[in-house]
Design a protein around this motif. Structure first.
Motif, mmCIF file in Angstrom:
data_model
loop_
_atom_site.group_PDB
_atom_site.id
_atom_site.type_symbol
_atom_site.label_atom_id
_atom_site.label_comp_id
_atom_site.label_asym_id
_atom_site.label_seq_id
_atom_site.Cartn_x
_atom_site.Cartn_y
_atom_site.Cartn_z
ATOM 1 N N PRO A 87 31.389 41.400 1.723
ATOM 2 C CA PRO A 87 30.724 40.111 1.848
ATOM 3 C C PRO A 87 29.716 39.824 1.658
ATOM 4 N N ALA A 88 28.847 39.123 0.963
ATOM 5 C CA ALA A 88 27.442 38.824 0.543
ATOM 6 C C ALA A 88 27.695 37.510 -0.741
ATOM 7 N N TYR A 89 26.152 37.101 -0.926
ATOM 8 C CA TYR A 89 26.129 35.617 -2.073
ATOM 9 C C TYR A 89 25.147 36.097 -2.871
ATOM 10 N N LYS A 90 24.986 36.202 -3.593
ATOM 11 C CA LYS A 90 23.652 36.269 -4.840
ATOM 12 C C LYS A 90 23.294 35.166 -5.052
ATOM 13 N N LEU A 91 21.940 34.808 -4.578
ATOM 14 C CA LEU A 91 20.843 34.157 -4.549
ATOM 15 C C LEU A 91 20.368 34.116 -5.459
ATOM 16 N N ILE A 92 19.685 32.966 -6.223
ATOM 17 C CA ILE A 92 18.675 32.953 -7.093
ATOM 18 C C ILE A 92 17.481 32.215 -6.258
ATOM 19 N N ILE A 93 16.021 32.282 -5.898
ATOM 20 C CA ILE A 93 14.868 31.921 -5.408
ATOM 21 C C ILE A 93 13.578 31.182 -5.929
ATOM 22 N N ASP A 94 13.484 30.875 -6.241
ATOM 23 C CA ASP A 94 12.349 30.339 -6.249
ATOM 24 C C ASP A 94 10.781 30.278 -5.248
ATOM 25 N N PHE A 95 10.538 31.488 -5.700
ATOM 26 C CA PHE A 95 8.858 32.104 -4.890
ATOM 27 C C PHE A 95 7.538 31.183 -5.761
ATOM 28 N N GLY A 96 7.722 29.792 -6.223
ATOM 29 C CA GLY A 96 6.441 29.442 -7.125
ATOM 30 C C GLY A 96 5.452 29.812 -7.961
ATOM 31 N N ALA A 97 4.549 30.645 -7.653
ATOM 32 C CA ALA A 97 3.825 31.126 -8.954
ATOM 33 C C ALA A 97 4.477 32.964 -8.891
ATOM 34 N N TYR A 98 5.222 33.209 -8.313
ATOM 35 C CA TYR A 98 5.916 34.895 -8.140
ATOM 36 C C TYR A 98 6.571 34.718 -8.169
ATOM 37 N N GLY A 99 7.168 33.190 -9.066
ATOM 38 C CA GLY A 99 8.794 33.902 -10.264
ATOM 39 C C GLY A 99 9.722 33.522 -9.271
ATOM 40 N N GLN A 100 10.882 33.309 -10.174
ATOM 41 C CA GLN A 100 12.599 32.903 -9.589
ATOM 42 C C GLN A 100 12.130 34.842 -9.377
ATOM 43 N N ARG A 101 13.044 35.042 -8.399
ATOM 44 C CA ARG A 101 13.874 36.693 -8.133
ATOM 45 C C ARG A 101 15.414 36.186 -7.573
ATOM 46 N N LYS A 102 16.350 37.231 -7.744
ATOM 47 C CA LYS A 102 17.613 37.280 -7.931
ATOM 48 C C LYS A 102 18.096 38.649 -6.328
ATOM 49 N N THR A 103 18.582 38.540 -5.754
ATOM 50 C CA THR A 103 19.104 39.219 -4.524
ATOM 51 C C THR A 103 20.829 39.008 -3.932
ATOM 52 N N SER A 104 20.368 39.934 -3.109
ATOM 53 C CA SER A 104 22.221 39.924 -3.194
ATOM 54 C C SER A 104 22.404 40.025 -1.098
ATOM 55 N N ALA A 105 22.194 38.963 -0.659
ATOM 56 C CA ALA A 105 22.395 38.843 1.045
ATOM 57 C C ALA A 105 23.491 38.508 1.531
ATOM 58 N N GLN A 106 24.147 39.667 2.275
ATOM 59 C CA GLN A 106 24.994 39.579 3.479
ATOM 60 C C GLN A 106 24.820 38.779 4.972
ATOM 61 N N ILE A 107 24.984 37.599 4.013
ATOM 62 C CA ILE A 107 25.135 35.931 4.750
ATOM 63 C C ILE A 107 26.387 35.266 5.439
ATOM 64 N N THR A 108 27.746 35.720 4.918
ATOM 65 C CA THR A 108 28.454 35.298 4.592
ATOM 66 C C THR A 108 28.665 34.588 6.094
ATOM 67 N N LYS A 109 28.857 35.045 7.569
ATOM 68 C CA LYS A 109 29.321 34.945 8.100
ATOM 69 C C LYS A 109 28.381 33.440 9.328
ATOM 70 N N LEU A 110 27.792 32.843 9.037
ATOM 71 C CA LEU A 110 27.262 31.819 9.115
ATOM 72 C C LEU A 110 26.416 30.477 7.908
ATOM 73 N N TYR A 111 26.688 31.118 6.997
ATOM 74 C CA TYR A 111 26.712 30.028 6.241
ATOM 75 C C TYR A 111 27.771 30.326 5.202
ATOM 76 N N LYS A 112 27.297 28.640 3.771
ATOM 77 C CA LYS A 112 28.139 29.086 2.750
ATOM 78 C C LYS A 112 27.108 28.617 1.681
ATOM 79 N N PRO A 113 27.378 28.886 0.591
ATOM 80 C CA PRO A 113 26.531 28.810 -0.648
ATOM 81 C C PRO A 113 25.856 27.375 -0.645
ATOM 82 N N GLN A 114 26.607 26.579 -0.598
ATOM 83 C CA GLN A 114 26.104 24.800 -1.049
ATOM 84 C C GLN A 114 25.189 24.892 0.057
ATOM 85 N N GLU A 115 25.384 25.710 1.240
ATOM 86 C CA GLU A 115 24.571 25.149 2.427
ATOM 87 C C GLU A 115 22.846 25.752 2.402
ATOM 88 N N LEU A 116 22.956 26.705 1.572
ATOM 89 C CA LEU A 116 21.588 27.449 1.409
ATOM 90 C C LEU A 116 20.903 26.571 -0.199
#
Length: 116
Positions: A36-65
């Motif tokens: 179980p994992a989430y797909k995240l898009i993260i904005d790093f300002g001048a370093y752009g937006q980056r995609k990642t996968s994070a296995q953080i489903t035990k403690l977080y819901k997508p809408q909370e992130l």
């Protein structure tokens, strides 16, 4: 409990790790992966937006992130995870039951701020 390694880093080794703060702008269930994992898009300002996968489903819901700031390593080479190319590694503490607690700044800072 893992004890880590006895190998020591030099200051120059540490400086090579590009840890930056970014804001999660998108989070959704990553259905194509085995664990179980989430797909995240993260904005790093001048370093752009980056995609990642994070296995953080035990403690977080997508809408909370969405809107939260996180710490990630942004200078690893891209890594294929299922059908997505991961472009950064979100950092968190791993508990006794493999639950991950994200590392977040205590106060809102500019996206792209370097961790040192």
């Amino acid at each position: 409990m893992e004890t880590g390694t006895n190998e020591k880093l030099t200051w120059n080794d540490f400086l090579k790790v590009e840890m930056r703060i970014g804001t999660v702008i998108s989070a959704e269930e990553f259905k194509e992966v085995r664990n179980p994992a989430y797909k995240l898009i993260i904005d790093f300002g001048a370093y752009g937006q980056r995609k990642t996968s994070a296995q953080i489903t035990k403690l977080y819901k997508p809408q909370e992130l969405v809107g939260n700031q996180v710490v990630a390593v942004i200078n690893f080479p891209p890594k294929q995870i299922a059908n997505m190319m991961s472009e950064c590694l979100v950092l968190g503490g791993v508990g006794d039951h493999n639950e991950v607690t994200l590392i977040e700044p205590g106060k809102k800072v500019e996206n792209g701020t370097r961790i040192s």
